[in-house]
Design a protein around this motif. Structure first.
Motif: not given
Length: 482
Positions: A355-360, A81-85, A379-387, A335-341
Protein backbone atom coordinates in the motif's frame (compact mmCIF):
# COMPACT_ATOMS: atom_id res chain seq x y z
CA UNK A 1 4.86 17.91 29.33
CA UNK A 2 3.21 17.37 32.68
CA UNK A 3 4.59 20.64 34.06
CA UNK A 4 3.91 22.97 31.13
CA UNK A 5 0.77 24.32 29.52
CA UNK A 6 1.96 23.99 25.93
CA UNK A 7 3.92 21.73 23.63
CA UNK A 8 7.19 22.52 21.89
CA UNK A 9 7.29 21.40 18.25
CA UNK A 10 10.39 20.93 16.11
CA UNK A 11 9.94 20.53 12.34
CA UNK A 12 12.62 18.58 10.47
CA UNK A 13 12.85 18.93 6.67
CA UNK A 14 15.20 17.16 4.24
CA UNK A 15 15.67 20.29 2.09
CA UNK A 16 16.80 23.70 3.38
CA UNK A 17 13.39 25.16 2.46
CA UNK A 18 10.07 24.22 4.10
CA UNK A 19 6.58 23.67 2.64
CA UNK A 20 7.20 20.45 0.70
CA UNK A 21 4.60 19.96 -2.02
CA UNK A 22 3.26 23.48 -1.60
CA UNK A 23 6.60 24.76 -2.91
CA UNK A 24 7.55 21.89 -5.20
CA UNK A 25 4.26 20.20 -6.13
CA UNK A 26 1.49 22.79 -6.41
CA UNK A 27 1.33 24.19 -9.95
CA UNK A 28 2.99 27.62 -10.20
CA UNK A 29 -0.12 29.12 -11.79
CA UNK A 30 -2.09 28.26 -8.63
CA UNK A 31 -0.69 30.95 -6.29
CA UNK A 32 -3.89 30.97 -4.24
CA UNK A 33 -3.13 27.42 -3.11
CA UNK A 34 0.43 28.38 -2.19
CA UNK A 35 -0.97 31.01 0.19
CA UNK A 36 -1.24 28.27 2.82
CA UNK A 37 2.48 29.00 3.37
CA UNK A 38 1.38 32.11 5.26
CA UNK A 39 -0.49 30.00 7.81
CA UNK A 40 2.62 27.92 8.49
CA UNK A 41 4.87 30.97 8.67
CA UNK A 42 2.58 32.45 11.33
CA UNK A 43 3.45 29.53 13.62
CA UNK A 44 7.06 30.69 13.73
CA UNK A 45 6.24 34.37 13.99
CA UNK A 46 3.66 34.13 16.78
CA UNK A 47 5.63 32.33 19.49
CA UNK A 48 4.70 32.39 23.18
CA UNK A 49 6.23 31.36 26.50
CA UNK A 50 4.04 28.30 26.89
CA UNK A 51 4.97 26.62 23.61
CA UNK A 52 7.22 27.17 20.62
CA UNK A 53 7.97 25.94 17.10
CA UNK A 54 11.46 25.50 15.65
CA UNK A 55 12.66 24.54 12.19
CA UNK A 56 15.56 22.30 11.18
CA UNK A 57 16.06 22.24 7.42
CA UNK A 58 18.66 20.33 5.41
CA UNK A 59 18.33 17.35 7.78
CA UNK A 60 17.61 13.94 6.28
CA UNK A 61 15.98 11.49 8.68
CA UNK A 62 17.53 8.07 8.15
CA UNK A 63 20.77 9.58 6.86
CA UNK A 64 21.75 12.50 9.08
CA UNK A 65 19.86 11.15 12.08
CA UNK A 66 18.10 7.83 12.57
CA UNK A 67 14.42 7.50 13.32
CA UNK A 68 15.23 5.58 16.50
CA UNK A 69 17.48 8.41 17.67
CA UNK A 70 14.68 10.91 17.17
CA UNK A 71 12.34 8.67 19.15
CA UNK A 72 14.85 8.64 21.99
CA UNK A 73 15.09 12.44 21.96
CA UNK A 74 11.39 13.33 21.83
CA UNK A 75 8.19 12.40 23.60
CA UNK A 76 6.44 12.15 20.22
CA UNK A 77 7.73 11.80 16.66
CA UNK A 78 5.31 12.43 13.76
CA UNK A 79 6.04 11.22 10.24
CA UNK A 80 4.58 13.58 7.61
CA UNK A 81 6.93 13.08 4.66
CA UNK A 82 4.29 12.13 2.09
CA UNK A 83 4.81 9.91 -0.93
CA UNK A 84 8.33 10.47 -2.16
CA UNK A 85 8.53 7.64 -4.69
CA UNK A 86 7.88 8.08 -8.38
CA UNK A 87 4.54 7.29 -9.94
CA UNK A 88 3.27 3.75 -10.05
CA UNK A 89 4.41 1.67 -13.00
CA UNK A 90 2.48 0.94 -16.18
CA UNK A 91 4.21 -2.39 -16.69
CA UNK A 92 4.21 -2.16 -20.50
CA UNK A 93 6.98 -2.62 -23.10
CA UNK A 94 9.20 0.42 -23.62
CA UNK A 95 8.43 2.03 -20.27
CA UNK A 96 11.94 1.55 -18.89
CA UNK A 97 14.00 1.23 -22.05
CA UNK A 98 13.11 4.28 -24.14
CA UNK A 99 14.39 7.83 -23.74
CA UNK A 100 11.72 10.51 -23.37
CA UNK A 101 9.56 8.63 -20.86
CA UNK A 102 9.27 10.48 -17.55
CA UNK A 103 7.19 10.15 -14.41
CA UNK A 104 4.87 13.10 -13.97
CA UNK A 105 6.33 13.55 -10.49
CA UNK A 106 9.76 14.21 -12.04
CA UNK A 107 8.32 16.69 -14.50
CA UNK A 108 6.34 18.53 -11.81
CA UNK A 109 9.36 18.71 -9.51
CA UNK A 110 11.45 20.08 -12.40
CA UNK A 111 9.05 22.85 -13.44
CA UNK A 112 8.71 23.83 -9.77
CA UNK A 113 12.47 24.17 -9.33
CA UNK A 114 13.15 21.21 -7.02
CA UNK A 115 16.94 21.10 -6.52
CA UNK A 116 17.12 17.34 -7.10
CA UNK A 117 15.41 17.40 -10.50
CA UNK A 118 17.37 19.95 -12.49
CA UNK A 119 18.65 17.18 -14.78
CA UNK A 120 15.11 16.68 -16.11
CA UNK A 121 15.46 19.96 -18.00
CA UNK A 122 17.94 18.58 -20.53
CA UNK A 123 15.64 15.61 -21.18
CA UNK A 124 12.62 17.86 -21.74
CA UNK A 125 14.63 20.19 -23.98
CA UNK A 126 15.76 17.31 -26.16
CA UNK A 127 12.20 15.97 -26.44
CA UNK A 128 10.56 19.33 -27.19
CA UNK A 129 13.21 20.86 -29.42
CA UNK A 130 15.41 17.96 -30.49
CA UNK A 131 18.36 19.86 -29.06
CA UNK A 132 20.63 19.50 -26.05
CA UNK A 133 21.62 22.13 -23.52
CA UNK A 134 24.93 22.56 -25.36
CA UNK A 135 23.26 23.18 -28.72
CA UNK A 136 24.20 26.63 -30.01
CA UNK A 137 21.13 27.16 -32.18
CA UNK A 138 19.05 30.11 -31.04
CA UNK A 139 15.29 29.68 -30.77
CA UNK A 140 12.84 32.52 -30.27
CA UNK A 141 11.59 32.65 -26.67
CA UNK A 142 7.99 32.57 -27.90
CA UNK A 143 8.52 29.68 -30.35
CA UNK A 144 5.97 26.88 -30.10
CA UNK A 145 7.48 23.42 -29.95
CA UNK A 146 6.30 21.07 -32.72
CA UNK A 147 6.59 18.17 -30.30
CA UNK A 148 3.67 15.95 -29.35
CA UNK A 149 3.33 14.99 -25.72
CA UNK A 150 1.25 12.15 -24.30
CA UNK A 151 0.26 12.26 -20.63
CA UNK A 152 -0.89 8.88 -19.33
CA UNK A 153 -3.39 9.21 -16.48
CA UNK A 154 -6.24 11.59 -15.79
CA UNK A 155 -5.83 12.96 -12.31
CA UNK A 156 -5.24 16.60 -11.41
CA UNK A 157 -1.46 16.18 -11.74
CA UNK A 158 -1.91 14.99 -15.33
CA UNK A 159 -4.07 18.02 -16.14
CA UNK A 160 -1.53 20.30 -14.43
CA UNK A 161 1.22 18.93 -16.68
CA UNK A 162 -0.91 19.45 -19.79
CA UNK A 163 -1.78 23.02 -18.82
CA UNK A 164 1.82 23.98 -18.04
CA UNK A 165 2.98 22.57 -21.39
CA UNK A 166 0.24 24.44 -23.24
CA UNK A 167 0.80 27.78 -21.52
CA UNK A 168 4.56 27.88 -21.84
CA UNK A 169 6.52 31.00 -20.98
CA UNK A 170 3.84 33.57 -21.98
CA UNK A 171 1.29 32.06 -19.60
CA UNK A 172 3.71 31.48 -16.72
CA UNK A 173 5.90 34.57 -16.87
CA UNK A 174 4.35 36.11 -13.71
CA UNK A 175 4.51 32.90 -11.63
CA UNK A 176 7.39 31.48 -9.61
CA UNK A 177 8.28 29.07 -12.42
CA UNK A 178 12.10 29.21 -12.64
CA UNK A 179 13.49 31.15 -15.60
CA UNK A 180 15.51 28.11 -16.66
CA UNK A 181 12.27 26.19 -17.03
CA UNK A 182 10.59 28.95 -19.06
CA UNK A 183 13.61 29.09 -21.36
CA UNK A 184 12.99 25.45 -22.24
CA UNK A 185 9.19 25.57 -22.46
CA UNK A 186 9.29 28.77 -24.55
CA UNK A 187 5.91 29.34 -26.26
CA UNK A 188 4.53 25.97 -25.19
CA UNK A 189 3.89 22.67 -26.95
CA UNK A 190 1.82 22.19 -30.10
CA UNK A 191 -0.09 19.10 -28.99
CA UNK A 192 -0.78 17.38 -25.67
CA UNK A 193 -2.96 14.26 -25.37
CA UNK A 194 -4.12 13.21 -21.90
CA UNK A 195 -5.25 9.58 -22.08
CA UNK A 196 -7.11 7.42 -19.60
CA UNK A 197 -8.36 3.85 -19.72
CA UNK A 198 -11.82 4.56 -18.28
CA UNK A 199 -14.53 7.10 -19.04
CA UNK A 200 -14.96 10.72 -18.09
CA UNK A 201 -17.24 9.90 -15.16
CA UNK A 202 -14.44 7.85 -13.60
CA UNK A 203 -11.70 10.43 -14.20
CA UNK A 204 -9.79 11.43 -11.06
CA UNK A 205 -9.59 15.14 -12.01
CA UNK A 206 -11.73 17.82 -10.39
CA UNK A 207 -13.78 20.45 -12.17
CA UNK A 208 -11.39 23.28 -11.26
CA UNK A 209 -8.48 21.75 -13.17
CA UNK A 210 -10.76 20.72 -16.04
CA UNK A 211 -12.26 24.20 -16.36
CA UNK A 212 -8.77 25.68 -16.60
CA UNK A 213 -8.13 23.56 -19.70
CA UNK A 214 -11.39 24.68 -21.29
CA UNK A 215 -10.40 28.34 -20.74
CA UNK A 216 -6.90 28.17 -22.19
CA UNK A 217 -7.90 29.82 -25.45
CA UNK A 218 -10.15 32.48 -23.91
CA UNK A 219 -7.39 33.50 -21.52
CA UNK A 220 -4.99 34.22 -24.35
CA UNK A 221 -2.90 31.06 -24.33
CA UNK A 222 -3.67 30.29 -27.99
CA UNK A 223 -4.54 26.68 -27.12
CA UNK A 224 -7.69 24.81 -28.11
CA UNK A 225 -9.26 22.25 -25.79
CA UNK A 226 -10.56 19.13 -27.54
CA UNK A 227 -12.82 16.37 -26.27
CA UNK A 228 -14.63 13.89 -28.50
CA UNK A 229 -18.39 13.52 -28.12
CA UNK A 230 -18.34 9.87 -29.20
CA UNK A 231 -15.99 8.97 -26.35
CA UNK A 232 -18.25 10.70 -23.85
CA UNK A 233 -21.21 8.76 -25.20
CA UNK A 234 -19.38 5.43 -25.03
CA UNK A 235 -18.47 6.11 -21.42
CA UNK A 236 -22.04 6.94 -20.43
CA UNK A 237 -23.08 3.37 -19.58
CA UNK A 238 -26.06 2.60 -17.38
CA UNK A 239 -23.63 2.13 -14.50
CA UNK A 240 -22.03 5.51 -15.22
CA UNK A 241 -25.47 7.13 -15.17
CA UNK A 242 -26.05 5.47 -11.80
CA UNK A 243 -22.81 7.01 -10.51
CA UNK A 244 -24.22 10.48 -11.26
CA UNK A 245 -27.27 10.08 -9.04
CA UNK A 246 -27.70 11.68 -5.64
CA UNK A 247 -25.64 14.26 -3.79
CA UNK A 248 -22.45 12.22 -4.16
CA UNK A 249 -22.79 12.38 -7.94
CA UNK A 250 -23.13 16.16 -8.21
CA UNK A 251 -19.41 16.91 -8.74
CA UNK A 252 -19.28 14.34 -11.55
CA UNK A 253 -22.53 15.70 -13.01
CA UNK A 254 -20.93 19.14 -13.29
CA UNK A 255 -17.88 17.60 -14.94
CA UNK A 256 -20.09 15.72 -17.39
CA UNK A 257 -21.94 18.92 -18.34
CA UNK A 258 -18.73 20.87 -18.85
CA UNK A 259 -17.29 18.15 -21.08
CA UNK A 260 -20.51 17.73 -23.04
CA UNK A 261 -20.66 21.48 -23.64
CA UNK A 262 -17.01 21.51 -24.68
CA UNK A 263 -17.56 18.67 -27.14
CA UNK A 264 -20.29 20.70 -28.87
CA UNK A 265 -17.87 23.60 -29.32
CA UNK A 266 -15.26 21.41 -30.99
CA UNK A 267 -14.89 21.75 -34.75
CA UNK A 268 -12.45 20.03 -37.08
CA UNK A 269 -10.96 23.45 -37.83
CA UNK A 270 -9.76 23.55 -34.21
CA UNK A 271 -7.15 20.97 -35.14
CA UNK A 272 -5.41 23.68 -37.14
CA UNK A 273 -4.88 25.89 -34.09
CA UNK A 274 -1.29 26.44 -33.00
CA UNK A 275 -1.67 24.52 -29.74
CA UNK A 276 -4.10 21.80 -28.70
CA UNK A 277 -4.86 19.93 -25.52
CA UNK A 278 -7.09 16.90 -25.88
CA UNK A 279 -8.63 14.55 -23.33
CA UNK A 280 -8.96 11.00 -24.65
CA UNK A 281 -11.08 8.52 -22.78
CA UNK A 282 -11.39 4.72 -22.91
CA UNK A 283 -7.80 4.38 -24.08
CA UNK A 284 -5.46 1.93 -22.32
CA UNK A 285 -1.73 2.14 -23.15
CA UNK A 286 -0.36 -1.28 -24.11
CA UNK A 287 3.14 -0.41 -25.38
CA UNK A 288 5.59 2.40 -26.04
CA UNK A 289 7.44 2.06 -29.33
CA UNK A 290 10.56 3.85 -30.59
CA UNK A 291 10.90 6.40 -33.35
CA UNK A 292 11.66 5.07 -36.82
CA UNK A 293 14.64 7.42 -36.95
CA UNK A 294 16.00 6.61 -33.48
CA UNK A 295 15.42 3.25 -31.81
CA UNK A 296 16.46 4.65 -28.41
CA UNK A 297 13.78 7.35 -28.18
CA UNK A 298 10.05 7.02 -27.72
CA UNK A 299 8.02 7.70 -30.84
CA UNK A 300 4.49 6.41 -30.27
CA UNK A 301 2.13 5.30 -27.54
CA UNK A 302 -0.01 2.36 -28.64
CA UNK A 303 -3.39 2.33 -26.88
CA UNK A 304 -6.14 -0.23 -26.93
CA UNK A 305 -9.66 1.14 -26.97
CA UNK A 306 -11.64 -0.06 -23.98
CA UNK A 307 -15.25 -0.40 -22.94
CA UNK A 308 -16.72 -0.22 -19.47
CA UNK A 309 -18.22 -3.29 -17.83
CA UNK A 310 -19.51 -3.86 -14.31
CA UNK A 311 -21.65 -2.35 -11.61
CA UNK A 312 -21.70 1.33 -10.68
CA UNK A 313 -18.55 2.48 -8.86
CA UNK A 314 -16.85 -0.78 -9.77
CA UNK A 315 -16.63 -0.60 -13.55
CA UNK A 316 -13.63 -2.11 -15.27
CA UNK A 317 -11.99 -1.01 -18.51
CA UNK A 318 -12.05 -4.06 -20.80
CA UNK A 319 -9.99 -4.17 -23.98
CA UNK A 320 -11.81 -4.31 -27.32
CA UNK A 321 -8.86 -5.33 -29.49
CA UNK A 322 -9.01 -2.05 -31.43
CA UNK A 323 -5.84 0.05 -31.15
CA UNK A 324 -4.79 3.62 -31.86
CA UNK A 325 -1.28 5.02 -32.13
CA UNK A 326 -0.45 8.37 -30.52
CA UNK A 327 2.70 10.07 -31.84
CA UNK A 328 4.86 11.05 -28.87
CA UNK A 329 8.13 12.93 -28.48
CA UNK A 330 7.66 13.00 -24.70
CA UNK A 331 5.58 10.70 -22.48
CA UNK A 332 4.60 11.63 -18.92
CA UNK A 333 3.29 8.79 -16.74
CA UNK A 334 0.83 10.10 -14.15
CA UNK A 335 -0.96 7.14 -12.60
CA UNK A 336 -0.44 7.82 -8.91
CA UNK A 337 2.29 8.21 -6.32
CA UNK A 338 3.56 5.66 -3.82
CA UNK A 339 4.99 6.09 -0.35
CA UNK A 340 8.35 4.64 0.65
CA UNK A 341 9.83 3.68 4.02
CA UNK A 342 12.52 5.77 5.66
CA UNK A 343 16.00 4.30 5.94
CA UNK A 344 16.02 1.72 8.71
CA UNK A 345 12.28 1.11 8.45
CA UNK A 346 12.47 -1.57 5.74
CA UNK A 347 13.05 -4.50 8.06
CA UNK A 348 10.32 -3.56 10.52
CA UNK A 349 6.66 -4.48 10.35
CA UNK A 350 5.57 -0.86 10.54
CA UNK A 351 5.55 -0.27 6.76
CA UNK A 352 3.09 -1.81 4.29
CA UNK A 353 5.03 -2.14 1.04
CA UNK A 354 1.97 -3.09 -1.02
CA UNK A 355 0.00 0.00 0.00
CA UNK A 356 2.98 2.31 0.40
CA UNK A 357 1.89 3.53 3.85
CA UNK A 358 3.04 3.33 7.46
CA UNK A 359 0.82 0.83 9.30
CA UNK A 360 -1.22 2.76 11.82
CA UNK A 361 -4.51 3.14 13.64
CA UNK A 362 -5.79 6.72 13.72
CA UNK A 363 -2.20 7.88 13.19
CA UNK A 364 -0.59 5.76 15.94
CA UNK A 365 2.09 3.59 14.34
CA UNK A 366 1.92 -0.11 15.16
CA UNK A 367 4.97 -1.53 16.91
CA UNK A 368 6.37 1.85 17.97
CA UNK A 369 5.88 3.46 21.36
CA UNK A 370 5.94 7.18 20.51
CA UNK A 371 5.69 7.21 16.71
CA UNK A 372 2.78 8.73 14.79
CA UNK A 373 2.00 9.43 11.15
CA UNK A 374 -0.16 11.83 9.14
CA UNK A 375 -0.88 12.80 5.53
CA UNK A 376 -0.27 10.70 2.42
CA UNK A 377 2.22 8.42 4.16
CA UNK A 378 -0.59 7.62 6.60
CA UNK A 379 -3.47 6.95 4.23
CA UNK A 380 -2.02 6.89 0.71
CA UNK A 381 -1.80 9.54 -2.05
CA UNK A 382 -5.39 10.77 -2.04
CA UNK A 383 -7.05 14.05 -1.21
CA UNK A 384 -5.97 17.67 -1.08
CA UNK A 385 -4.83 20.16 1.57
CA UNK A 386 -8.30 20.21 3.11
CA UNK A 387 -8.25 16.42 3.38
CA UNK A 388 -4.95 16.60 5.23
CA UNK A 389 -6.43 18.99 7.78
CA UNK A 390 -9.03 16.45 8.87
CA UNK A 391 -6.44 13.69 8.73
CA UNK A 392 -4.10 15.68 10.97
CA UNK A 393 -6.84 16.30 13.53
CA UNK A 394 -7.35 12.54 13.76
CA UNK A 395 -3.64 12.01 14.42
CA UNK A 396 -3.51 14.94 16.88
CA UNK A 397 -6.31 13.36 18.92
CA UNK A 398 -4.33 10.13 19.12
CA UNK A 399 -1.22 12.03 20.21
CA UNK A 400 -3.03 13.86 22.99
CA UNK A 401 -4.51 10.59 24.26
CA UNK A 402 -1.03 9.07 24.24
CA UNK A 403 0.45 12.04 26.14
CA UNK A 404 -2.35 12.02 28.71
CA UNK A 405 -1.72 8.34 29.39
CA UNK A 406 2.03 8.90 29.56
CA UNK A 407 1.69 11.81 31.98
CA UNK A 408 -0.70 9.91 34.20
CA UNK A 409 1.80 7.07 34.48
CA UNK A 410 4.87 9.29 34.88
CA UNK A 411 6.89 9.22 38.10
CA UNK A 412 7.52 12.56 39.82
CA UNK A 413 10.95 14.06 39.03
CA UNK A 414 13.15 16.30 41.12
CA UNK A 415 13.99 19.76 39.75
CA UNK A 416 17.59 18.67 39.13
CA UNK A 417 16.55 15.68 37.05
CA UNK A 418 14.17 17.88 35.07
CA UNK A 419 17.03 20.28 34.26
CA UNK A 420 19.19 17.34 33.18
CA UNK A 421 16.36 15.99 31.02
CA UNK A 422 15.94 19.33 29.23
CA UNK A 423 19.63 19.46 28.37
CA UNK A 424 19.77 15.93 26.96
CA UNK A 425 16.48 15.63 25.12
CA UNK A 426 14.21 17.45 22.71
CA UNK A 427 15.50 20.53 20.90
CA UNK A 428 18.73 20.76 22.86
CA UNK A 429 19.53 17.11 22.31
CA UNK A 430 18.78 17.38 18.60
CA UNK A 431 21.03 20.40 18.09
CA UNK A 432 23.82 18.78 20.08
CA UNK A 433 23.58 15.63 17.95
CA UNK A 434 23.48 17.51 14.63
CA UNK A 435 26.42 19.73 15.53
CA UNK A 436 28.52 16.84 16.81
CA UNK A 437 27.89 15.01 13.52
CA UNK A 438 28.66 18.08 11.38
CA UNK A 439 25.14 18.34 9.95
CA UNK A 440 24.70 21.84 8.50
CA UNK A 441 21.08 22.47 9.46
CA UNK A 442 19.06 25.55 8.50
CA UNK A 443 16.96 27.28 11.15
CA UNK A 444 13.93 29.48 10.53
CA UNK A 445 15.86 32.76 10.51
CA UNK A 446 18.25 31.31 7.95
CA UNK A 447 15.36 30.14 5.80
CA UNK A 448 14.00 33.68 5.83
CA UNK A 449 17.32 34.81 4.39
CA UNK A 450 16.88 32.30 1.56
CA UNK A 451 13.36 33.59 0.95
CA UNK A 452 14.52 37.20 1.01
CA UNK A 453 17.30 36.48 -1.47
CA UNK A 454 14.89 34.73 -3.83
CA UNK A 455 12.71 37.85 -3.78
CA UNK A 456 15.60 40.26 -4.35
CA UNK A 457 14.45 42.68 -7.12
CA UNK A 458 17.62 42.09 -9.14
CA UNK A 459 16.64 38.41 -9.52
CA UNK A 460 13.05 39.02 -10.64
CA UNK A 461 11.74 39.09 -14.22
CA UNK A 462 9.17 41.80 -13.46
CA UNK A 463 7.28 43.48 -10.68
CA UNK A 464 4.71 40.66 -10.78
CA UNK A 465 7.31 37.89 -10.51
CA UNK A 466 6.99 36.57 -6.90
CA UNK A 467 10.41 34.95 -6.59
CA UNK A 468 13.27 33.36 -8.54
CA UNK A 469 13.93 30.11 -6.71
CA UNK A 470 17.40 28.82 -5.99
CA UNK A 471 17.83 25.60 -7.93
CA UNK A 472 20.56 23.97 -5.84
CA UNK A 473 20.99 23.16 -2.17
CA UNK A 474 24.46 24.73 -2.30
CA UNK A 475 23.03 28.10 -3.38
CA UNK A 476 20.38 27.88 -0.68
CA UNK A 477 22.98 27.26 2.00
CA UNK A 478 25.07 30.20 0.80
CA UNK A 479 22.01 32.47 0.98
CA UNK A 480 21.14 31.07 4.44
CA UNK A 481 24.50 32.21 5.80
CA UNK A 482 23.76 35.77 4.63
Amino acid sequence: FGVVTGIDVDIIERLPTPYGLVRYGVAPDHPEVKNVENDFAALFENQNDASSVSYYGNVSVGKDISLSKLQSLYDVVILAYGCQAACKRLGIPGEDSLEGVLRAREFVAWYNGHPEYGHIGSIVQKCLWNTSGDDERELDSSAISPARVVVIGQGNVALDCARILAKGKPGLIDTDTPSQVLDILKGGVSHVSVVGRRGHIQGAFTIKELRELTKLKDEGNNATFIVRREELERGMTDSSKEELKGAAGRPKTRIDKLLQDSSKLYHSSDEDSKKQVELRFLMSPVSLVPKDSNSDRVGNVICERTKLEGEAFNQKAVGTGETESFPADLVLVSIGYKGMPLEGMEESQMFDQSKGVVVNEHGKVFGADNLFVTGWIKRGPTGIIGTNIMDSKDTANSIMSFLDLKNNNAQPQSSSSEDESESLFGRNGLEEFLKSNNVEFVNWEQYLRIESSEKEPSRLRSGDHPREKFLSVEDMLIAAKG
